[in-house]
Design a protein around this motif. Sequence first.
Motif, PDB file in Angstrom:
ATOM      1  N   VAL A 270      37.592  70.519  80.021  1.00 23.03           N
ATOM      2  CA  VAL A 270      36.816  71.626  80.590  1.00 23.03           C
ATOM      3  C   VAL A 270      35.841  72.175  79.557  1.00 23.03           C
ATOM      4  O   VAL A 270      34.668  72.453  79.865  1.00 23.03           O
ATOM      5  N   LEU A 271      36.286  72.328  78.337  1.00 27.70           N
ATOM      6  CA  LEU A 271      35.431  72.833  77.260  1.00 27.70           C
ATOM      7  C   LEU A 271      34.195  71.946  77.092  1.00 27.70           C
ATOM      8  O   LEU A 271      33.068  72.445  76.976  1.00 27.70           O
ATOM      9  N   THR A 272      34.398  70.651  77.083  1.00 26.41           N
ATOM     10  CA  THR A 272      33.282  69.715  76.913  1.00 26.41           C
ATOM     11  C   THR A 272      32.283  69.838  78.063  1.00 26.41           C
ATOM     12  O   THR A 272      31.061  69.851  77.843  1.00 26.41           O
ATOM     13  N   LEU A 273      32.779  69.967  79.269  1.00 25.51           N
ATOM     14  CA  LEU A 273      31.892  70.078  80.426  1.00 25.51           C
ATOM     15  C   LEU A 273      31.135  71.412  80.426  1.00 25.51           C
ATOM     16  O   LEU A 273      29.954  71.467  80.789  1.00 25.51           O
ATOM     17  N   ILE A 274      31.806  72.470  80.007  1.00 26.52           N
ATOM     18  CA  ILE A 274      31.125  73.768  79.889  1.00 26.52           C
ATOM     19  C   ILE A 274      29.981  73.655  78.893  1.00 26.52           C
ATOM     20  O   ILE A 274      28.856  74.110  79.144  1.00 26.52           O
ATOM     21  N   ALA A 275      30.269  73.037  77.759  1.00 22.35           N
ATOM     22  CA  ALA A 275      29.268  72.897  76.707  1.00 22.35           C
ATOM     23  C   ALA A 275      28.093  72.037  77.155  1.00 22.35           C
ATOM     24  O   ALA A 275      26.965  72.204  76.674  1.00 22.35           O
ATOM     25  N   LYS A 276      28.343  71.115  78.084  1.00 24.60           N
ATOM     26  CA  LYS A 276      27.272  70.255  78.594  1.00 24.60           C
ATOM     27  C   LYS A 276      26.419  70.950  79.652  1.00 24.60           C
ATOM     28  O   LYS A 276      25.445  70.377  80.147  1.00 24.60           O
ATOM     29  N   GLY A 277      26.813  72.177  79.975  1.00 24.08           N
ATOM     30  CA  GLY A 277      25.969  72.972  80.866  1.00 24.08           C
ATOM     31  C   GLY A 277      26.391  73.004  82.324  1.00 24.08           C
ATOM     32  O   GLY A 277      25.695  73.571  83.174  1.00 24.08           O
ATOM     33  N   PHE A 278      27.526  72.426  82.651  1.00 25.38           N
ATOM     34  CA  PHE A 278      27.994  72.435  84.033  1.00 25.38           C
ATOM     35  C   PHE A 278      28.540  73.816  84.405  1.00 25.38           C
ATOM     36  O   PHE A 278      29.170  74.485  83.585  1.00 25.38           O
ATOM     37  N   SER A 279      28.296  74.207  85.633  1.00 23.19           N
ATOM     38  CA  SER A 279      28.834  75.479  86.123  1.00 23.19           C
ATOM     39  C   SER A 279      30.317  75.305  86.470  1.00 23.19           C
ATOM     40  O   SER A 279      30.815  74.178  86.556  1.00 23.19           O
ATOM     41  N   ASN A 280      30.983  76.428  86.675  1.00 30.84           N
ATOM     42  CA  ASN A 280      32.406  76.359  87.043  1.00 30.84           C
ATOM     43  C   ASN A 280      32.601  75.559  88.328  1.00 30.84           C
ATOM     44  O   ASN A 280      33.553  74.772  88.451  1.00 30.84           O
ATOM     45  N   LYS A 281      31.696  75.761  89.275  1.00 29.67           N
ATOM     46  CA  LYS A 281      31.800  75.053  90.550  1.00 29.67           C
ATOM     47  C   LYS A 281      31.630  73.545  90.360  1.00 29.67           C
ATOM     48  O   LYS A 281      32.374  72.740  90.932  1.00 29.67           O
ATOM     49  N   GLU A 282      30.646  73.165  89.545  1.00 29.80           N
ATOM     50  CA  GLU A 282      30.389  71.744  89.290  1.00 29.80           C
ATOM     51  C   GLU A 282      31.572  71.102  88.560  1.00 29.80           C
ATOM     52  O   GLU A 282      31.948  69.956  88.845  1.00 29.80           O
ATOM     53  N   ILE A 283      32.152  71.832  87.617  1.00 28.24           N
ATOM     54  CA  ILE A 283      33.318  71.312  86.882  1.00 28.24           C
ATOM     55  C   ILE A 283      34.489  71.133  87.839  1.00 28.24           C
ATOM     56  O   ILE A 283      35.217  70.134  87.791  1.00 28.24           O
ATOM     57  N   ALA A 284      34.664  72.108  88.720  1.00 30.98           N
ATOM     58  CA  ALA A 284      35.761  72.042  89.705  1.00 30.98           C
ATOM     59  C   ALA A 284      35.608  70.807  90.582  1.00 30.98           C
ATOM     60  O   ALA A 284      36.592  70.103  90.865  1.00 30.98           O
ATOM     61  N   GLU A 285      34.367  70.513  90.992  1.00 28.97           N
ATOM     62  CA  GLU A 285      34.125  69.341  91.838  1.00 28.97           C
ATOM     63  C   GLU A 285      34.388  68.052  91.073  1.00 28.97           C
ATOM     64  O   GLU A 285      34.986  67.111  91.612  1.00 28.97           O
ATOM     65  N   LYS A 286      33.965  68.024  89.799  1.00 34.65           N
ATOM     66  CA  LYS A 286      34.159  66.819  88.975  1.00 34.65           C
ATOM     67  C   LYS A 286      35.634  66.524  88.748  1.00 34.65           C
ATOM     68  O   LYS A 286      36.070  65.374  88.754  1.00 34.65           O
ATOM     69  N   LEU A 287      36.412  67.582  88.518  1.00 35.54           N
ATOM     70  CA  LEU A 287      37.825  67.408  88.174  1.00 35.54           C
ATOM     71  C   LEU A 287      38.745  67.534  89.387  1.00 35.54           C
ATOM     72  O   LEU A 287      39.977  67.460  89.247  1.00 35.54           O
ATOM     73  N   VAL A 288      38.121  67.757  90.534  1.00 29.75           N
ATOM     74  CA  VAL A 288      38.872  67.922  91.796  1.00 29.75           C
ATOM     75  C   VAL A 288      39.904  69.049  91.651  1.00 29.75           C
ATOM     76  O   VAL A 288      41.119  68.886  91.874  1.00 29.75           O
ATOM     77  N   LEU A 289      39.403  70.176  91.213  1.00 24.61           N
ATOM     78  CA  LEU A 289      40.232  71.375  91.052  1.00 24.61           C
ATOM     79  C   LEU A 289      39.521  72.541  91.726  1.00 24.61           C
ATOM     80  O   LEU A 289      38.343  72.458  92.078  1.00 24.61           O
ATOM     81  N   SER A 290      40.225  73.653  91.866  1.00 23.82           N
ATOM     82  CA  SER A 290      39.589  74.838  92.438  1.00 23.82           C
ATOM     83  C   SER A 290      38.779  75.565  91.375  1.00 23.82           C
ATOM     84  O   SER A 290      39.035  75.430  90.168  1.00 23.82           O
ATOM     85  N   VAL A 291      37.792  76.332  91.810  1.00 25.44           N
ATOM     86  CA  VAL A 291      36.976  77.125  90.881  1.00 25.44           C
ATOM     87  C   VAL A 291      37.862  78.116  90.126  1.00 25.44           C
ATOM     88  O   VAL A 291      37.672  78.358  88.927  1.00 25.44           O
ATOM     89  N   LYS A 292      38.834  78.670  90.843  1.00 25.29           N
ATOM     90  CA  LYS A 292      39.753  79.630  90.220  1.00 25.29           C
ATOM     91  C   LYS A 292      40.527  78.969  89.077  1.00 25.29           C
ATOM     92  O   LYS A 292      40.710  79.578  88.000  1.00 25.29           O
ATOM     93  N   THR A 293      40.945  77.724  89.257  1.00 27.57           N
ATOM     94  CA  THR A 293      41.673  77.003  88.202  1.00 27.57           C
ATOM     95  C   THR A 293      40.775  76.781  86.988  1.00 27.57           C
ATOM     96  O   THR A 293      41.218  76.943  85.839  1.00 27.57           O
ATOM     97  N   ILE A 294      39.512  76.435  87.227  1.00 32.98           N
ATOM     98  CA  ILE A 294      38.563  76.240  86.126  1.00 32.98           C
ATOM     99  C   ILE A 294      38.347  77.546  85.374  1.00 32.98           C
ATOM    100  O   ILE A 294      38.303  77.570  84.142  1.00 32.98           O
TER     101      ILE A 294
END
Length: 219
Positions: free
Chosen positions: A162-186
Amino acid sequence: MSTTILLVDDHAVVRSGLKMLLNEVDGVEVVGEASEGDEAIKKVEELQPHLVLMDLSMPHGRDGLSATIEIKKRWPGTQILILTMHDDEEYLFRVIQAGASGCILKSALHHELVQAIKIVAEGSAYLYPTATKRLMEDYLDRIKNGADRDTYSLLTEREKEVLTLIAKGFSNKEIAEKLVLSVKTIENHKSHIMEKLKLKTRPELVEYALKKGLLGYGV
């Protein structure tokens, strides 16, 4: 009892000047000279001096660093003070790793050289002032970097992802979609990451990731 010294330098004039200087110092006696490393090793075996004042750069024959390593391996009780013109961090660390008890610049004043010899002869370590400053700076850097490694190790594999994806500029929603998790979990992961790394803002997370090389390049 006098501190016996072996002078090692490829310039005869330098050895002569050092010998004149040191033989005037109470409690110090120059018992031998050598012009390169192999000769120095033989002289140490023959004379068993308390201290070797060793030139670092000797182009003809074995250099001072190599000779220092060999002398310390065979006669660990022999103190070695390196005399060098190189005010360079690379040389400094190599000298310490070789087992020398100290290092002093050829540009040092006479009283500084005498002080260094006395300190090393007593079994203590001596470094010229700028070298001490560099070692302290390096030590503090190592502590800082070590602290970074320790805090990073506190993260779970998912949190590192998650840290790496945040640093790459992805939003919480985009990270959630990539990792197949909820936004709340991210969001929870992000909160835990910031707490563990003692960071407060997203830009600080990005800067941390850059320094850790998580994006494939550093700053």
